[in-house]
Design an enzyme around this catalytic site. Structure first.
Site, PDB file in Angstrom:
ATOM      1  N   LYS A 131     -42.184  12.471  20.686  1.00 60.36           N
ATOM      2  CA  LYS A 131     -42.371  13.009  19.338  1.00 60.36           C
ATOM      3  C   LYS A 131     -43.416  12.213  18.551  1.00 60.36           C
ATOM      4  CE  LYS A 131     -39.677  14.094  15.261  1.00 60.36           C
ATOM      5  NZ  LYS A 131     -38.442  14.781  14.989  1.00 60.36           N
TER       6      LYS A 131
ATOM      7  N   LYS B   4     -34.133   4.400  20.207  1.00 59.90           N
ATOM      8  CA  LYS B   4     -32.957   5.007  19.565  1.00 59.90           C
ATOM      9  C   LYS B   4     -31.814   4.012  19.672  1.00 59.90           C
ATOM     10  CE  LYS B   4     -31.951   9.123  17.816  1.00 59.90           C
ATOM     11  NZ  LYS B   4     -32.918   9.893  17.048  1.00 59.90           N
TER      12      LYS B   4
ATOM     13  N   PRO C 161     -32.375   6.588   9.635  1.00 60.77           N
ATOM     14  CA  PRO C 161     -31.146   7.401   9.687  1.00 60.77           C
ATOM     15  C   PRO C 161     -31.128   8.384  10.857  1.00 60.77           C
ATOM     16  CG  PRO C 161     -32.432   7.850   7.670  1.00 60.77           C
ATOM     17  CD  PRO C 161     -33.254   6.965   8.531  1.00 60.77           C
TER      18      PRO C 161
ATOM     19  N   GLY D  15     -28.969  23.700   4.602  1.00 59.82           N
ATOM     20  CA  GLY D  15     -28.612  22.329   4.243  1.00 59.82           C
ATOM     21  C   GLY D  15     -29.818  21.633   3.636  1.00 59.82           C
TER      22      GLY D  15
ATOM     23  N   VAL E 265     -32.665  20.507   4.779  1.00 58.42           N
ATOM     24  CA  VAL E 265     -34.002  21.022   5.105  1.00 58.42           C
ATOM     25  C   VAL E 265     -34.109  22.512   4.778  1.00 58.42           C
ATOM     26  CG1 VAL E 265     -35.708  21.358   6.929  1.00 58.42           C
ATOM     27  CG2 VAL E 265     -34.261  19.311   6.953  1.00 58.42           C
TER      28      VAL E 265
ATOM     29  N   ARG F 119     -23.031  27.725   0.376  1.00 58.90           N
ATOM     30  CA  ARG F 119     -24.365  27.122   0.447  1.00 58.90           C
ATOM     31  C   ARG F 119     -25.449  28.173   0.568  1.00 58.90           C
ATOM     32  NH1 ARG F 119     -24.374  21.931   4.460  1.00 58.90           N
ATOM     33  NH2 ARG F 119     -23.085  20.719   3.073  1.00 58.90           N
TER      34      ARG F 119
END
Ligand code: NAD
Length: 355
Positions: A67, A79, A115, A183, A185, A209
């Site tokens: 990525k 990670k 995060p 949510g 994004v 939502r």
């Protein structure tokens, strides 16, 4: 099992620690420092066992190498997984994060974290009390805060680039977009699309939502069958499979969710159906650009916006390469990542990885 996993992995090293006070495993997987320090989130999760946690960490770290390479960042991939018996809170959570942060500090900056699943800016603030090698702390603590605004902006640019490739125009005013998941994004993406004139339809398991966006909603179980130009998955992964792809009624799939393809063959299935797929690890890179750019590369907001907009240019290049070489867009994206690494082939672990 640990031995087999590590022998079969093409990364640099993994630091494994059993954290006795919390009965947890702390696993820091450094896949590559070839382009720069290994960057990757900290995932706090329960697993069936430590082997499953290590397998996840190794796979995800390889995905980060791919990525960050495709985004053109001078960073490697890593990670960390904190495999806990149950997700802790309060003082117990704080102490675990502090012990973990001391381990990160001891790695001397070869691994920098942010995060991930079950961790956010407040956790990064705790980690930041013991190590400098952390990003996305809250702005009150000198960090760059929530990255989702830039994830959404990157997806927006990616949708425009995808429309331009599929229809010859990036004009959103005559386009219908389904945003699945409203949510952090998805809700922001829905606003950006509406402001640009698109007709936006939303769907969320949490009906409140979806309704809060003030847009037309569709029930989650039939969302994929919505007639639209663009389907933007912004909820969970693996929504594109042998079972769902025949039901799609869109020309483009372009959204933020990680690991959208259930299997690599689903990239071929989309291509055969004439659906243009924006590879998830490219289009959802705005969050990584936010944390790494602002905090590690000293970018200002203007530079960050420019880099986020470039996600669209990168996708255009991937689409052109896929057409020229007769491969799927996912394969073309992997080739671009490989080019930006050693010029060699992207690793098999990275090919099967998500983030
Ligand atoms: P979020 O948890 O804030 O929102 C996800 C939303 O999806 C929730 O409202 C949830 O109710 C809904 N949802 C779950 N299952 C659903 C279903 N079957 N149908 C419809 N809605 C469903 O997550 P987010 O931060 O907005 O991230 C969305 C996706 O983008 C995730 O896959 C995440 O890994 C990925 N992503 C996020 C970022 C970021 O900056 N937050 C960066 C890169 C990738």
């Amino acid at each position: 099992m640990f031995e087999d996993l590590l022998r079969g992995w093409d990364g640099e090293h993994a630091v494994t620690r059993y954290d006795r006070p919390s009965d947890s495993w702390i696993l820091v997987c450094i896949h590559s420092t070839q382009l720069g320090p290994a960057m990757g989130g900290t995932r706090l999760k329960t697993y069936a066992g430590p082997e499953q946690a290590l397998a996840d960490g190794l796979r995800l770290a390889a995905g980060m190498t791919r990525k960050l390479a495709v985004l053109g960042l001078p960073c490697g991939g890593g990670k960390a997984v904190l495999a806990v018996p149950s997700v802790p809170d309060g003082a117990e959570r704080q102490r675990l994060l502090e012990r973990y942060a001391e381990l990160v500090e001891s790695l001397g900056g070869s691994f920098v974290t942010g995060p991930d699943v079950n961790t956010g800016s407040a956790d990064m603030d705790v980690i930041g009390t013991r190590t400098r090698h952390v990003f996305c702390r809250s702005s009150a603590n000198g960090g760059s805060g929530d990255p989702s605004v830039h994830t959404a902006r990157g997806v927006f640019h990616g949708i425009r680039a995808s429309l331009a490739h599929a229809f010859g125009s990036d004009d959103l005013s005559a386009r219908r977009v389904l945003v699945q998941g409203t949510g952090s994004v998805g809700a922001k993406l829905a606003s950006l699309l509406s402001e640009a004139g698109a007709e936006v339809v939303v769907s969320d398991l949490d009906e409140g939502r979806a309704l809060a966006t003030g847009r037309q909603t569709v029930p989650p179980d039939v969302a994929l069958e919505t007639d639209c130009d663009v389907y933007a998955p912004c909820a969970l992964g693996a929504t594109l499979s042998a079972e769902t792809i025949p039901r799609l009624r869109c020309r483009v799939v372009a959204g933020a969710a990680n690991n959208q393809l259930a299997t690599a063959e689903d990239g071929d299935r989309l291509r055969e159906r004439g659906v243009l797929y924006a590879p998830d690890f490219v289009i959802n890179g705005g969050g990584a650009l936010h944390g790494i750019g602002l905090e590690h590369l000293d970018w200002d907001e203007a530079r960050l916006e420019l880099e986020v907009a470039r996600i669209g240019d990168t996708l255009t290049r991937i689409y052109e390469q896929a057409d020229a070489e007769g491969v799927t867009t996912a394969e073309a994206a992997e080739r671009l990542a490989a080019e930006r690494l050693t010029g060699g082939a992207v690793s098999a672990t990275a090919r099967n990885a998500g983030d």
